[in-house]
Design a protein around this motif. Structure first.
Motif, short mmCIF file in Angstrom:
data_model
loop_
_atom_site.label_atom_id
_atom_site.label_comp_id
_atom_site.label_asym_id
_atom_site.label_seq_id
_atom_site.Cartn_x
_atom_site.Cartn_y
_atom_site.Cartn_z
N SER A 107 56.47 76.89 23.89
CA SER A 107 56.82 76.65 22.49
C SER A 107 58.07 77.41 22.08
N GLU A 111 61.40 75.49 20.88
CA GLU A 111 61.92 75.83 19.55
C GLU A 111 63.38 76.27 19.61
N THR A 152 49.95 67.81 16.24
CA THR A 152 50.60 67.79 17.56
C THR A 152 51.46 66.55 17.70
N GLU A 155 54.65 67.16 15.90
CA GLU A 155 55.48 68.07 16.70
C GLU A 155 56.23 67.30 17.79
#
Length: 380
Positions: A107, A111, A152, A155
């Protein structure tokens, strides 16, 4: 130390040897006290363990955050070659060593890449996109989109949108009419950008409402997307979904689509007053003289808000066909209607102000004061 041993032995004897000889109420009280003490100790131990785990995790995240940031920064400023593929080949072995199976590390990397990609263009953005795919992060994004959890899914859709994963469009379109408003918005916004063949296909299947704030987001995406082929939005003005019609009216207005004129005129008889008002507004901006008779026909059946919009539109068209009607409106009991009618008359570049002066001589003091107000170019 002997004092504590004596105390613990005494307490132990109470709960082992002497407890059966106490009255019932004392036995219950002692058991409750014991339960509370044990619970407090367990809670304290749990908090200590949790704090220790959190501290370790925080340190680990800090380490990987710094490590990944340094690697990506070096990759961005790397200037020994102008070929993005060579830059990727140089840094790939180092990034490959990162434990991407860890959700935390994965992650952090995603990111960072998304953030840099959003803030850079040209060669840097291309290098980041290539590295993203090289590390198979696009496959993980695909799995996120297929995940059952809607957060999710969002995302994954955001990743696909930012990294231009065109191949994900056929998956994302399934969620463009989802019951979840947030998921629906993200899917529609992403589909417009990623679909190469038919980016507005989601409007054909839209049954759920496109919320007002969502319309603002879509409007901004559509109007600012330089590579987007803009269709004629008139085809969706027949939609049974009022929010689709409203969004398309805003786009017809923005892109000044004269080919949608007849469809816009037909919307004057729509049941939704918001759509009627927007249609009247567009008719005024496009100066559709053919629509004057239709606006006159519906004028007396609508609220003050729509009446004001119709008067404004008649003024902008300025054909002269309804000048007498505009003049008659100054005798309305509604001051707002009077003022809007006077402004509509004034808009006529050839005879507007002359007409107002003529009316001034034929009307009462209240209307004369309004006409003075309207003729004063310093006031609106």
């Amino acid at each position: 130390m002997s004092i504590f041993n004596t105390l613990f032995n005494y307490i132990g004897q109470i709960y082992t040897d002497r407890l059966p000889y106490f009255p019932t109420n004392i036995r219950v009280s002692l058991l409750i006290i014991l339960f509370c003490v044990i619970t407090a100790i367990e809670l304290y131990l749990y908090m200590m363990v949790r704090r220790a785990v959190r501290s370790v995790r925080s340190k680990r995240m800090k380490y990987w955050d710094d490590y990944i940031s340094v690697l990506l920064a070096n990759m961005i400023v790397f200037d020994e070659t102008d070929h993005p593929h060579e830059v990727v080949a140089h840094f790939y072995p180092k990034l490959k060593k990162i434990p991407l199976r860890s959700k935390v590390v994965n992650s952090i990397l995603v990111e960072k890449i998304l953030t840099y990609h959003k803030n850079f263009t040209g060669k840097t953005a291309e290098v980041l996109s290539l590295m993203y795919r090289k590390l198979s992060l696009d496959k993980k994004a695909k799995r996120k989109i297929k995940n059952r959890n809607w957060e999710t899914k969002i995302e994954g859709i955001r990743e696909a949108n930012e990294m231009d994963l065109m191949e994900m469009a056929h998956l994302i379109v399934e969620y463009t009419d989802d019951e979840n408003a947030l998921l629906r918005m993200e899917a529609q916004a992403a589909y417009i950008k990623l679909s190469q063949s038919d980016p507005f296909h989601f409007l054909d299947r839209a049954q759920e409402r496109i919320l007002d704030w969502h319309q603002v987001v879509l409007f901004e995406i559509i109007t600012k997307h330089k590579k987007l082929t803009i269709p004629s939005f008139s085809k969706w003005l027949y939609s049974s979904n009022d929010t689709v019609v409203m969004l398309c009216l805003k786009l017809v207005d923005h892109f000044m689509q004269f080919d949608a004129a007849q469809e816009v005129i037909k919307l004057l008889k729509h049941q939704n007053p918001k759509i009627v008002r927007k249609a009247v507004e567009i008719i005024g901006k496009l100066e559709l003289e053919d629509a004057e008779s239709f606006m006159f026909e519906i004028y007396f059946n609508h609220s003050e808000e729509i009446k004001l919009e119709i008067l404004n539109a008649l003024g902008k068209i300025a054909s002269g066909n309804y000048s007498e009607f505009l003049s008659s409106r100054i005798y309305s009991a509604d001051v707002k209607i009077k003022k809007e009618a006077l402004y509509a008359i004034k808009i006529d570049p050839d005879h507007g102000e002359e007409k107002l002066r003529t009316i001034y001589l034929q009307t009462g003091q209240e209307n004369q004061a309004l006409i003075k107000h309207v003729l004063d170019d310093r006031i609106r």
